[in-house]
Structure formats: C-alpha cells, structure tokens
Scaffold this motif. Sequence first.
Motif, mmCIF file in Angstrom:
data_model
loop_
_atom_site.group_PDB
_atom_site.id
_atom_site.type_symbol
_atom_site.label_atom_id
_atom_site.label_comp_id
_atom_site.label_asym_id
_atom_site.label_seq_id
_atom_site.Cartn_x
_atom_site.Cartn_y
_atom_site.Cartn_z
ATOM 1 N N UNK A 19 0.019 -2.306 -8.461
ATOM 2 C CA UNK A 19 -1.305 -1.635 -9.091
ATOM 3 C C UNK A 19 -2.293 -1.914 -8.028
ATOM 4 N N UNK A 20 -2.793 -0.672 -7.534
ATOM 5 C CA UNK A 20 -4.020 -0.846 -6.532
ATOM 6 C C UNK A 20 -5.274 -0.243 -6.742
ATOM 7 N N UNK A 21 -5.597 0.170 -7.921
ATOM 8 C CA UNK A 21 -6.654 0.686 -8.509
ATOM 9 C C UNK A 21 -6.575 1.324 -9.995
ATOM 10 N N UNK A 22 -7.572 2.009 -10.361
ATOM 11 C CA UNK A 22 -7.624 2.605 -11.479
ATOM 12 C C UNK A 22 -6.676 3.720 -11.589
ATOM 13 N N UNK A 23 -6.356 4.406 -10.696
ATOM 14 C CA UNK A 23 -5.312 5.492 -10.718
ATOM 15 C C UNK A 23 -3.953 4.996 -10.365
ATOM 16 N N UNK A 47 -3.391 4.261 2.395
ATOM 17 C CA UNK A 47 -2.144 4.551 2.076
ATOM 18 C C UNK A 47 -1.417 3.356 1.663
ATOM 19 N N UNK A 48 -0.283 3.481 0.761
ATOM 20 C CA UNK A 48 0.512 2.484 0.246
ATOM 21 C C UNK A 48 1.835 2.269 0.471
ATOM 22 N N UNK A 49 2.577 3.302 1.130
ATOM 23 C CA UNK A 49 3.778 3.243 1.576
ATOM 24 C C UNK A 49 4.119 2.183 2.514
ATOM 25 N N UNK A 50 5.204 1.483 2.387
ATOM 26 C CA UNK A 50 5.438 0.222 3.374
ATOM 27 C C UNK A 50 6.744 -0.112 3.553
ATOM 28 N N UNK A 51 6.962 -0.924 4.591
ATOM 29 C CA UNK A 51 8.378 -1.558 4.779
ATOM 30 C C UNK A 51 8.167 -3.132 4.596
ATOM 31 N N UNK A 91 13.386 -3.051 3.418
ATOM 32 C CA UNK A 91 13.299 -1.864 2.613
ATOM 33 C C UNK A 91 12.187 -0.935 2.792
ATOM 34 N N UNK A 92 12.314 0.323 2.319
ATOM 35 C CA UNK A 92 10.999 1.265 2.571
ATOM 36 C C UNK A 92 10.631 1.427 0.937
ATOM 37 N N UNK A 93 9.503 1.062 0.707
ATOM 38 C CA UNK A 93 8.710 1.300 -0.452
ATOM 39 C C UNK A 93 7.843 2.473 -0.357
ATOM 40 N N UNK A 94 7.937 3.378 -1.565
ATOM 41 C CA UNK A 94 7.022 4.636 -1.601
ATOM 42 C C UNK A 94 6.209 4.450 -3.050
ATOM 43 N N UNK A 95 5.193 4.071 -2.649
ATOM 44 C CA UNK A 95 3.950 4.122 -3.910
ATOM 45 C C UNK A 95 3.206 5.400 -3.907
ATOM 46 N N UNK A 96 3.005 5.970 -4.879
ATOM 47 C CA UNK A 96 2.435 7.312 -5.018
ATOM 48 C C UNK A 96 0.888 7.266 -4.956
ATOM 49 N N UNK A 97 0.551 6.281 -5.502
ATOM 50 C CA UNK A 97 -1.058 6.258 -5.579
ATOM 51 C C UNK A 97 -1.592 5.324 -4.374
ATOM 52 N N UNK A 98 -2.688 5.742 -3.823
ATOM 53 C CA UNK A 98 -3.327 4.818 -2.741
ATOM 54 C C UNK A 98 -4.060 3.624 -3.398
ATOM 55 N N UNK A 99 -4.475 2.929 -2.495
ATOM 56 C CA UNK A 99 -5.337 1.744 -2.672
ATOM 57 C C UNK A 99 -6.569 1.816 -2.445
ATOM 58 N N UNK A 100 -7.575 0.819 -3.002
ATOM 59 C CA UNK A 100 -9.034 0.858 -2.915
ATOM 60 C C UNK A 100 -9.149 -0.038 -1.751
#
Length: 237
Positions: free
Chosen positions: A144-148, A125-129, A228-237
């Motif tokens: 950017x955490x991967x191809x997707x 998961x990529x959401x973070x504080x 800050x709350x960051x919401x990234x929609x793709x997950x990471x490798x």
Amino acid sequence: MKPASYTQATAVGWAAVSADLDRHGWAVLPGLIGDEDCDAIAALYDRESGFRDRIVMARHGYGRGEYRYFAYPLPATVQHLRIDLYRHLAPIANRWQARMGLDTRFPDTHEAFLARCHAAGQARPTPLVLRYGPDDYNSLHQDIYGAHVFPLQVATLLSRPGRDFTGGEFVMTEQRPRMQTRPAVVPLGKGDAVVFAVNTRPHRGTRGDYRVTMRHGVSTIYAGRRHTLGIIFHDAT
C-alpha cells in the motif's frame, strides 16, 4: 525490450480467474510471460539505468533479499502487461468494492486510474523486480503506497523452481474475523503469474459478505537465485 513473447492478457481464462479470486483471494495465470521475456526482465536487474530505487530488505525489517523499482518509462513488456491486466481486473475490483460496501470505483483504463493517483501526489512508479538468494525471504506484508489503492496486484516468477532455485514458495495468508490465520502456498512455474488481493477482499458468509485481510510473502530460499516481476497498479507517494 519489445513485448515479444509474453502471453496476451486476453488469452487468459478470466471467468475462471474471477471465480478463483472470489474463492481464495488469489488465482494463477499460467505462462503469462514466455521464457525469453522472463530472462530479459531478470537481466535488467543488474543494469545501472531504468530504475528509481533499490531496497535492501534487511535494512528495513522486510526480510532478506532486495528489489528495484522501475523508473518511468517502464520497459515495454512491463508497460503492456500493466495496461492489459488492469483492463481485465478493473471489473473484478469494482465488483469487490461493491460487495465490501466501499464507494470507490475504478475507471476502465489504467491511464485514467494513474491520472487519479498522480493528481493526489502518488506519482512514483511501483512495478519492480525482486531478487532473492540463499537464506533470503520476504516477510508477510501488503503493498500500500498511498490513499489510492487498486485492490489487486500481480507477481510473475521469472526463474525456474528446482533448476534456478529451491525453496522460495509464494505464500498467502487470510485473516477472517474471530478465526485463526489460514495460510496458502501458491504453486508457480517459470513465467506463471499470481494475481492476488492487496489488502482486503470480500468473503461470503451465512449472513452475507464481510471483509477478510490478506497478506503475502515468500518463504526462505534454500539455494540458487529467484527473480520475480511485481506489477502494482497504483503508484506511490
């Protein structure tokens, strides 16, 4: 934590958001999260459980400050926001893909998109504080955490400027071909969110659409503490 006081994504004026994204590569979502939930999410940072990793930015050359990635299952407020925001942003993302001549299209639901990420090995998961103190900052970067890669992400300010901290503006830069970099400072209050391009976005020129490169960061905090709350929609490798 129950999703009590955050503003439903359906209450956002999405037509205006879409227009601002096309014009600037970013758009403000005023009051996306209420004060109570802002404080509750920021308070999670000091808990032992609920996170998968802690990053001290100076160790990696990312700037100064630190952040923690949530573990699954996400807190309820974060999970609901991630699902609701994706539903409204996916049509904008698909329109951008078409304008940039990219073949990838994004499904209607976040669950379906995560299944695509996880099948490709992007399952973390990529959401973070993020937490910043005096003299901290976040260098310009792309998440950017991967191809997707979903081309839009959201950051919500959990602290009140002028009371909880000074400095610490959210900064975007845009690099167009054969032009100098253009900066923008995004004005945010506590609970306001900014949705912005992860890496590239389409820009309409005299000869049609072309891609411009976007980066984001946070300027130096002079005093206090900024969350800050960051919401990234793709997950990471």
